[in-house]
Design an enzyme around this catalytic site. Structure first.
Site, short mmCIF file in Angstrom:
data_model
loop_
_atom_site.label_atom_id
_atom_site.label_comp_id
_atom_site.label_asym_id
_atom_site.label_seq_id
_atom_site.Cartn_x
_atom_site.Cartn_y
_atom_site.Cartn_z
CB SER A 61 -0.93 -0.09 1.22
OG SER A 61 -1.78 0.98 1.29
CG ASP A 277 -3.17 3.84 -1.03
OD1 ASP A 277 -3.84 3.60 -2.05
OD2 ASP A 277 -3.15 3.07 -0.04
CG ASP A 281 -6.33 0.47 -0.38
OD1 ASP A 281 -5.54 1.43 -0.32
OD2 ASP A 281 -6.20 -0.56 0.31
CB ALA A 373 -9.19 10.30 9.19
CG ASN A 374 -6.45 6.14 6.02
OD1 ASN A 374 -7.38 5.82 5.28
ND2 ASN A 374 -5.92 5.30 6.89
NE ARG A 509 -0.20 4.41 12.12
CZ ARG A 509 0.73 4.57 11.17
NH1 ARG A 509 1.42 5.69 11.11
NH2 ARG A 509 0.96 3.62 10.28
P1 NG1 Z 1 -1.75 1.28 11.10
O1 NG1 Z 1 -0.31 1.26 10.66
O2 NG1 Z 1 -2.21 0.08 11.88
O3 NG1 Z 1 -2.09 2.59 11.75
C1 NG1 Z 1 -2.59 2.06 8.67
C2 NG1 Z 1 -3.73 3.03 8.75
C3 NG1 Z 1 -5.02 2.24 8.84
C4 NG1 Z 1 -5.17 1.26 7.68
C5 NG1 Z 1 -3.90 0.43 7.53
C6 NG1 Z 1 -3.90 -0.41 6.28
C7 NG1 Z 1 -3.77 5.22 9.85
C8 NG1 Z 1 -3.62 5.99 11.10
N1 NG1 Z 1 -3.62 3.90 9.92
O4 NG1 Z 1 -2.64 1.21 9.79
O5 NG1 Z 1 -6.09 3.13 8.89
O6 NG1 Z 1 -5.49 1.94 6.50
O7 NG1 Z 1 -2.73 1.26 7.50
O8 NG1 Z 1 -3.40 0.20 5.15
O9 NG1 Z 1 -4.02 5.82 8.81
ZN ZN Z 2 -3.64 1.15 0.27
#
Ligand code: NG1
Ligand code: ZN
Length: 545
Positions: A61, A277, A281, A373-374, A509
């Site tokens: 991703s 991204d 997705d 939110a992303n 995070r």
């Molecule tokens: P993690 O690394 O668990 O925070 C991130 C995104 C998730 C999800 C996954 C899969 C943030 C804060 N976290 O996960 O929402 O999209 O990647 O791609 O954006």
């Molecule tokens: Zn992705």
């Protein structure tokens, strides 16, 4: 189980690996044996699902180019359930000498007698390590004795779509990339024609361009196909089209987290921009204000509110009593949650990070909209709601206006990839809604004002020491961490902050929001320092920049 070729796919190290929010994700060079084993596991999963086709996607991703990953896709295009995540983790970690026995034991426990009728389809993103990992996957599937089909380069949501099409015997659409684009673009063209017939004032401006940053990822190769099918209806100007480094200072994650445009792009005020991204997705939109000349981000929360608001009105116009709900995570901006509750008056739920949680919760509604939110999200419609819409659209006792609304909603549903968040489908959905509402990006942005926020990463010795509760909004371990976070938060007007271990990176995070950017930055930094001190921080203590 005898696995031919196992000796070519031996472990490169003994570091444990876990099936997380997005499957396995780490350096591409560490994954060959994991992916070989996942080929066999997918075959077992297929057998447990009475020979239904299982999907496997090779991608990391938004992670850097040298990373890679793998995730399994269940028959209806959904993410793997928690029990199977556990099996995946166990199989990935057993010593090389025990792989055959572990798989044998699993098949026996699950009551599987043959893998000869198992079917697995797979695809990959554009990372340099992906072709070799795809070979490992194919070897694993074949070693287990299952049948497989390689779809080559696809976006993650395209593979989810194809898996669902195969298992619904084509009812969901044709199980090919062509079928995917056909379904989406036919719905888009139909919806735009309806609007044209209604002589929407600004429809002409929506023929104008969307500037699209494809993160130099797999989506870049797909946009020209989309463009060729849309013709003049939507002009897409592609940047980061695959000629640069994947996800490097570009893409949806960069734009969302850094709250700035991809490096090197030239944005003029008022232009509509979006970023995908690396596996397409996720999508976020943004623009430079014509008056304030500032950068404004239209993230997953803004997309969710746009979609939910539009669907709510449309559902009302159908005269059917379908309940609509919205699902978010703790990362949703506090202003968006307030807007959904107070203005849209749509029920809103909060679940832990990870699309599977959002998807699952959204299934509780007749129409469930979910977005992180992303920018990762979609909407799903229950089978019974879909049937009532179909029925009402042909019912002679239903008024013409209501029938028209049912038809419209059915076409909107065709535009949506219900299997998983899909940047290309979301792009078309947003473009369609903006045209329908006769809104430009600035009007869309005015719905509510985001609370300033900041996301930080903290490196710790072992991120699993952080444990959370209440949909990740509270830390339950280390003891006293939450108390300390609460004390920090209390100092800031409209302050909110939480921490959680990432499922895709080896970090913790930190999220904070507050009434000003300065306050959000300070709060995030305070909380990052707390994590650093109380959860075994590595390297230098976080500093305020
Ligand atoms: P993690 O690394 O668990 O925070 C991130 C995104 C998730 C999800 C996954 C899969 C943030 C804060 N976290 O996960 O929402 O999209 O990647 O791609 O954006
Ligand atoms: Zn992705």
């Amino acid at each position: 189980m005898q696995l031919t070729g196992l000796k070519d796919y031996q472990k490169v190290d003994e570091i444990p690996i876990q099936y997380g929010t997005a499957g396995f994700r780490t350096k591409g060079s560490r994954l060959k044996h994991v992916i070989f084993r996942m080929g066999a596991l997918a075959a077992i999963r297929s057998a447990c699902q009475k020979g239904a086709t299982i999907g496997v996607m090779i991608t990391a991703s938004h992670n850097p180019e040298e990373d890679n990953g793998v995730k399994l896709v269940d028959p209806m295009g959904e993410m793997l359930g928690p029990e199977w995540e556990q099996y995946a983790t166990e199989i990935a970690n057993v010593p090389d000498s025990e792989v055959g026995t572990a798989l044998q034991k699993l098949t026996k426990n699950l009551g599987v007698t043959t893998l000869a009728n198992s079917r697995v389809v797979f695809a990959r993103d554009t990372r340099p390590s992906s072709p070799i990992l795809a070979e490992a996957l194919e070897a694993g599937i074949k070693a287990a004795g299952a049948q497989c089909q390689n779809f080559g380069l696809l976006t993650t949501p395209q593979l989810h779509y194809i898996v669902r099409c195969i298992n619904s015997n084509g009812e969901y659409g044709k199980p090919t990339e062509d079928g995917y684009f056909e379904k989406l673009t036919e719905a888009f063209v139909k919806l735009r024609n309806i609007r044209k017939a209604k002589k929407m004032k600004k429809l002409e401006t929506y023929k104008a361009c969307l500037y699209l940053d494809a993160a130099n990822g797999v989506g870049a190769g797909k946009v020209p196909i989309l463009q060729s099918k849309l013709g003049e209806l939507l002009q897409i100007n592609l940047v980061n089209d695959g000629s640069g480094k994947l996800n490097h200072e570009c893409g949806a994650d960069f734009v969302k987290v850094q709250q700035k445009p991809p490096t090197g792009v030239n944005m003029a005020p008022g232009q509509r921009w979006a970023s995908l991204d690396g596996d397409a997705d996720r999508i976020v939109f943004y623009f430079i204000g014509t008056t304030d000349k500032q950068f404004h981000l239209l993230d997953g929360d803004k997309i969710a509110t746009l979609v939910a608001g539009y669907l709510k009105d449309l559902v009302q116009a159908t005269g059917l009593s379908l309940n609509l709900g919205l699902v978010q995570t703790a990362y949703a901006n506090g202003s968006s949650t307030r807007y959904i509750t107070d203005q849209l008056q749509v029920p809103v739920a909060c679940v832990p990070t990870g699309v599977k949680h959002l998807h699952h919760k959204a299934q509780e509604f007749d129409i469930g909209v979910y977005f992180e939110a992303n920018g990762h999200g979609t909407a799903i419609v229950s089978d019974t709601s879909y049937s009532s819409l179909k029925k009402a659209s042909q019912d002679s006792t239903v008024s013409e206006e209501q029938k028209e609304a049912c038809d419209l909603l059915l076409s909107v549903i065709d535009l949506i990839n219900q299997t998983v968040g899909d940047a290309i489908s979301d792009l078309l959905l947003v473009e369609m809604i903006l045209a329908a509402l006769d809104w430009d990006v600035e009007q869309w942005n005015q719905a509510y004002t985001d609370l300033p926020n900041r996301q930080l990463k903290v490196k710790v010795k072992d991120r699993s020491v952080i444990q959370t509760t209440d949909a990740e909004r509270k830390a339950s371990f280390p003891k006293d961490l939450q108390k300390a976070i609460d004390q920090s938060v209390a100092k800031y007007s409209h302050g909110r902050s939480f921490v959680r271990p990432s499922g895709t990176e080896d970090i913790v995070r930190v999220y904070a929001e507050a009434v000003s950017q300065d306050a959000a930055d300070k709060l995030a930094n305070e909380v990052a320092v707390l994590v650093f001190k109380m959860a075994g921080g590595l390297g230098e203590e976080p500093k305020l920049h």
